[in-house]
Design a protein around this motif. Structure first.
Motif, PDB file in Angstrom:
ATOM      1  N   PHE A   3     -44.013  12.372  -6.156  1.00 26.67           N
ATOM      2  CA  PHE A   3     -43.037  13.458  -6.115  1.00 26.67           C
ATOM      3  C   PHE A   3     -42.632  13.864  -7.526  1.00 26.67           C
ATOM      4  O   PHE A   3     -42.245  13.015  -8.343  1.00 26.67           O
ATOM      5  CB  PHE A   3     -41.779  13.041  -5.357  1.00 26.67           C
ATOM      6  CG  PHE A   3     -41.981  12.801  -3.886  1.00 26.67           C
ATOM      7  CD1 PHE A   3     -42.152  13.865  -3.009  1.00 26.67           C
ATOM      8  CD2 PHE A   3     -41.986  11.511  -3.388  1.00 26.67           C
ATOM      9  CE1 PHE A   3     -42.320  13.642  -1.654  1.00 26.67           C
ATOM     10  CE2 PHE A   3     -42.155  11.284  -2.031  1.00 26.67           C
ATOM     11  CZ  PHE A   3     -42.331  12.339  -1.162  1.00 26.67           C
ATOM     12  N   LEU A   4     -42.679  15.160  -7.785  1.00 21.74           N
ATOM     13  CA  LEU A   4     -42.036  15.734  -8.960  1.00 21.74           C
ATOM     14  C   LEU A   4     -40.593  16.023  -8.578  1.00 21.74           C
ATOM     15  O   LEU A   4     -40.335  16.727  -7.605  1.00 21.74           O
ATOM     16  CB  LEU A   4     -42.752  17.014  -9.386  1.00 21.74           C
ATOM     17  CG  LEU A   4     -42.138  17.808 -10.543  1.00 21.74           C
ATOM     18  CD1 LEU A   4     -42.031  16.968 -11.814  1.00 21.74           C
ATOM     19  CD2 LEU A   4     -42.932  19.080 -10.799  1.00 21.74           C
ATOM     20  N   VAL A   5     -39.659  15.454  -9.332  1.00 19.17           N
ATOM     21  CA  VAL A   5     -38.233  15.553  -8.990  1.00 19.17           C
ATOM     22  C   VAL A   5     -37.539  16.439 -10.018  1.00 19.17           C
ATOM     23  O   VAL A   5     -37.527  16.134 -11.219  1.00 19.17           O
ATOM     24  CB  VAL A   5     -37.585  14.155  -8.948  1.00 19.17           C
ATOM     25  CG1 VAL A   5     -36.122  14.269  -8.515  1.00 19.17           C
ATOM     26  CG2 VAL A   5     -38.346  13.234  -7.994  1.00 19.17           C
ATOM     27  N   LEU A   6     -36.948  17.530  -9.531  1.00 25.13           N
ATOM     28  CA  LEU A   6     -36.303  18.513 -10.393  1.00 25.13           C
ATOM     29  C   LEU A   6     -34.878  18.767  -9.934  1.00 25.13           C
ATOM     30  O   LEU A   6     -34.549  18.599  -8.755  1.00 25.13           O
ATOM     31  CB  LEU A   6     -37.067  19.841 -10.360  1.00 25.13           C
ATOM     32  CG  LEU A   6     -38.555  19.812 -10.697  1.00 25.13           C
ATOM     33  CD1 LEU A   6     -39.156  21.195 -10.501  1.00 25.13           C
ATOM     34  CD2 LEU A   6     -38.783  19.318 -12.116  1.00 25.13           C
ATOM     35  N   SER A   7     -34.041  19.193 -10.847  1.00 22.67           N
ATOM     36  CA  SER A   7     -32.698  19.646 -10.498  1.00 22.67           C
ATOM     37  C   SER A   7     -32.155  20.522 -11.615  1.00 22.67           C
ATOM     38  O   SER A   7     -32.663  20.496 -12.743  1.00 22.67           O
ATOM     39  CB  SER A   7     -31.761  18.452 -10.262  1.00 22.67           C
ATOM     40  OG  SER A   7     -30.557  18.878  -9.636  1.00 22.67           O
ATOM     41  N   ARG A  22     -47.929  18.393 -14.096  1.00 22.94           N
ATOM     42  CA  ARG A  22     -47.174  17.583 -13.139  1.00 22.94           C
ATOM     43  C   ARG A  22     -47.199  18.216 -11.743  1.00 22.94           C
ATOM     44  O   ARG A  22     -47.317  17.510 -10.739  1.00 22.94           O
ATOM     45  CB  ARG A  22     -45.733  17.424 -13.617  1.00 22.94           C
ATOM     46  CG  ARG A  22     -45.582  16.515 -14.813  1.00 22.94           C
ATOM     47  CD  ARG A  22     -45.903  15.071 -14.465  1.00 22.94           C
ATOM     48  NE  ARG A  22     -45.608  14.172 -15.570  1.00 22.94           N
ATOM     49  CZ  ARG A  22     -45.749  12.854 -15.505  1.00 22.94           C
ATOM     50  NH1 ARG A  22     -46.180  12.286 -14.405  1.00 22.94           N
ATOM     51  NH2 ARG A  22     -45.480  12.099 -16.557  1.00 22.94           N
ATOM     52  N   PHE A  23     -47.065  19.514 -11.680  1.00 19.82           N
ATOM     53  CA  PHE A  23     -47.157  20.186 -10.381  1.00 19.82           C
ATOM     54  C   PHE A  23     -48.511  19.901  -9.729  1.00 19.82           C
ATOM     55  O   PHE A  23     -48.593  19.661  -8.523  1.00 19.82           O
ATOM     56  CB  PHE A  23     -46.966  21.696 -10.537  1.00 19.82           C
ATOM     57  CG  PHE A  23     -45.535  22.141 -10.638  1.00 19.82           C
ATOM     58  CD1 PHE A  23     -44.705  22.100  -9.526  1.00 19.82           C
ATOM     59  CD2 PHE A  23     -45.019  22.611 -11.845  1.00 19.82           C
ATOM     60  CE1 PHE A  23     -43.377  22.522  -9.599  1.00 19.82           C
ATOM     61  CE2 PHE A  23     -43.702  23.036 -11.925  1.00 19.82           C
ATOM     62  CZ  PHE A  23     -42.876  22.986 -10.814  1.00 19.82           C
ATOM     63  N   LYS A  54     -45.881  27.528  -7.901  1.00 22.59           N
ATOM     64  CA  LYS A  54     -46.282  26.274  -8.528  1.00 22.59           C
ATOM     65  C   LYS A  54     -46.762  25.227  -7.522  1.00 22.59           C
ATOM     66  O   LYS A  54     -47.606  24.398  -7.853  1.00 22.59           O
ATOM     67  CB  LYS A  54     -45.115  25.684  -9.338  1.00 22.59           C
ATOM     68  CG  LYS A  54     -44.675  26.527 -10.523  1.00 22.59           C
ATOM     69  CD  LYS A  54     -45.756  26.648 -11.571  1.00 22.59           C
ATOM     70  CE  LYS A  54     -45.254  27.390 -12.816  1.00 22.59           C
ATOM     71  NZ  LYS A  54     -46.329  27.578 -13.815  1.00 22.59           N
ATOM     72  N   HIS A  55     -46.201  25.238  -6.317  1.00 21.64           N
ATOM     73  CA  HIS A  55     -46.566  24.183  -5.358  1.00 21.64           C
ATOM     74  C   HIS A  55     -46.325  24.659  -3.936  1.00 21.64           C
ATOM     75  O   HIS A  55     -45.402  25.431  -3.678  1.00 21.64           O
ATOM     76  CB  HIS A  55     -45.758  22.910  -5.623  1.00 21.64           C
ATOM     77  CG  HIS A  55     -46.472  21.653  -5.246  1.00 21.64           C
ATOM     78  ND1 HIS A  55     -46.616  21.257  -3.931  1.00 21.64           N
ATOM     79  CD2 HIS A  55     -47.095  20.715  -5.989  1.00 21.64           C
ATOM     80  CE1 HIS A  55     -47.296  20.108  -3.900  1.00 21.64           C
ATOM     81  NE2 HIS A  55     -47.607  19.763  -5.137  1.00 21.64           N
ATOM     82  N   GLU A  56     -47.119  24.146  -3.008  1.00 22.24           N
ATOM     83  CA  GLU A  56     -46.973  24.561  -1.616  1.00 22.24           C
ATOM     84  C   GLU A  56     -46.013  23.682  -0.827  1.00 22.24           C
ATOM     85  O   GLU A  56     -45.585  24.069   0.270  1.00 22.24           O
ATOM     86  CB  GLU A  56     -48.335  24.571  -0.912  1.00 22.24           C
ATOM     87  CG  GLU A  56     -49.024  23.216  -0.836  1.00 22.24           C
ATOM     88  CD  GLU A  56     -50.372  23.298  -0.138  1.00 22.24           C
ATOM     89  OE1 GLU A  56     -50.736  24.399   0.327  1.00 22.24           O
ATOM     90  OE2 GLU A  56     -51.056  22.259  -0.068  1.00 22.24           O
ATOM     91  N   GLY A 209     -37.824  14.271 -13.337  1.00 27.49           N
ATOM     92  CA  GLY A 209     -38.120  12.931 -12.857  1.00 27.49           C
ATOM     93  C   GLY A 209     -39.458  12.869 -12.147  1.00 27.49           C
ATOM     94  O   GLY A 209     -40.031  13.891 -11.741  1.00 27.49           O
ATOM     95  N   TRP A 210     -39.931  11.654 -11.993  1.00 26.11           N
ATOM     96  CA  TRP A 210     -41.191  11.382 -11.301  1.00 26.11           C
ATOM     97  C   TRP A 210     -40.998  10.146 -10.431  1.00 26.11           C
ATOM     98  O   TRP A 210     -40.513   9.118 -10.908  1.00 26.11           O
ATOM     99  CB  TRP A 210     -42.308  11.153 -12.313  1.00 26.11           C
ATOM    100  CG  TRP A 210     -43.673  11.017 -11.712  1.00 26.11           C
ATOM    101  CD1 TRP A 210     -44.356   9.864 -11.448  1.00 26.11           C
ATOM    102  CD2 TRP A 210     -44.513  12.100 -11.285  1.00 26.11           C
ATOM    103  NE1 TRP A 210     -45.578  10.156 -10.888  1.00 26.11           N
ATOM    104  CE2 TRP A 210     -45.705  11.516 -10.786  1.00 26.11           C
ATOM    105  CE3 TRP A 210     -44.378  13.479 -11.291  1.00 26.11           C
ATOM    106  CZ2 TRP A 210     -46.752  12.294 -10.286  1.00 26.11           C
ATOM    107  CZ3 TRP A 210     -45.416  14.245 -10.799  1.00 26.11           C
ATOM    108  CH2 TRP A 210     -46.590  13.659 -10.305  1.00 26.11           C
ATOM    109  N   VAL A 211     -41.356  10.260  -9.153  1.00 28.17           N
ATOM    110  CA  VAL A 211     -41.192   9.148  -8.209  1.00 28.17           C
ATOM    111  C   VAL A 211     -42.478   8.958  -7.428  1.00 28.17           C
ATOM    112  O   VAL A 211     -43.074   9.932  -6.948  1.00 28.17           O
ATOM    113  CB  VAL A 211     -40.020   9.408  -7.232  1.00 28.17           C
ATOM    114  CG1 VAL A 211     -39.980   8.341  -6.141  1.00 28.17           C
ATOM    115  CG2 VAL A 211     -38.686   9.430  -7.982  1.00 28.17           C
TER     116      VAL A 211
END
Length: 231
Positions: A3-7, A22-23, A54-56, A209-211
């Motif tokens: 998971f790419l984690v954004l906020s 990353r995407f 960027k992502h589906e 973040g990256w998880v």
């Protein structure tokens, strides 16, 4: 699963373009809210449009700087998890947007009970999905407002400003991952019981973040890697 984690993107589409690698690597994107820049609600839509390119697989909530009416935009784009459960490869994802009432200067401020009410859908499904302790083994919660007393809700003076009721809810349902945001100064990773809580920081400040997670033989999910990164 990755998971790419954004906020807290706050209208910064340029930093989204810096995360193309990353995407590509991520299986899905978890977004903790604040599409728009403070006092510039119109900046939210370009962020949404960029994310969709960027992502589906995007799972998002609104932040306190987003107009509540913008919920119809993210619902129309099929990325909203506010007050609903979305499923992705066996993982249940539910979200709650907005921030607790404080200054009154942002458009989406709510009291703790209002924020918590977005998880009623989890409560309604818990009889079938929770274990004998009431815990969900496959649940991710996204909440713009952080829970209290973690590394994710601290002001520079050390005061914790997160929600006690959201923390109690995490303790009750034990999701394996919680994504939050809101407090830019408090990018961090914490544990509440077995739950990993991550505030990736503000992407407008170049933070994300990256998880990585995995499922064991008992069909229980867990976090195997959680990182705070900078562009």
């Amino acid at each position: 699963m990755k998971f790419l984690v954004l906020s807290d993107i706050h209208g910064d589409v340029e930093n989204l373009d810096k995360l193309d690698a990353r995407f590509t690597e991520a299986d899905a994107v978890l977004f903790g809210g604040d599409f728009a820049k403070f006092e510039h609600e119109e900046t939210g839509k370009p962020v949404l449009e960029k994310l969709l390119k960027k992502h589906e697989n995007i799972f998002a909530v609104l932040g306190n700087c987003d107009n509540p009416d913008f919920l119809s935009e993210i619902e129309g784009a099929d990325v909203s998890v506010e007050g609903t459960i979305a499923f992705h490869d066996g993982i249940a994802i539910c979200g709650s947007g907005g921030g607790t009432k404080f200054t009154g200067t942002t458009p989406f401020e709510r009291d703790e009970d209002e924020i918590l009410s977005d998880y009623n859908v989890v409560e309604n499904a818990s009889a079938d999905s929770a274990d004998e302790n009431g815990h969900w083994s496959n649940l991710i919660l996204i909440m713009h407002n952080p829970p209290k007393e973690t590394e994710c809700d601290k002001l520079p003076n050390g005061v914790h400003v997160g929600s006690e009721k959201l923390r109690a809810y995490i303790e009750k349902r034990a999701p394996f991952l919680v994504v939050t945001g809101h407090i830019h100064e408090s990018a961090g990773i914490s544990k509440i019981g077995e739950t990993t809580v991550i505030n990736p920081g503000s992407l407008a400040e170049g933070k994300y973040g990256w998880v990585e997670v995995e499922k064991n033989a008992s069909e229980n999910w867990s976090v195997t890697k959680a990182e705070l990164l900078t562009i």
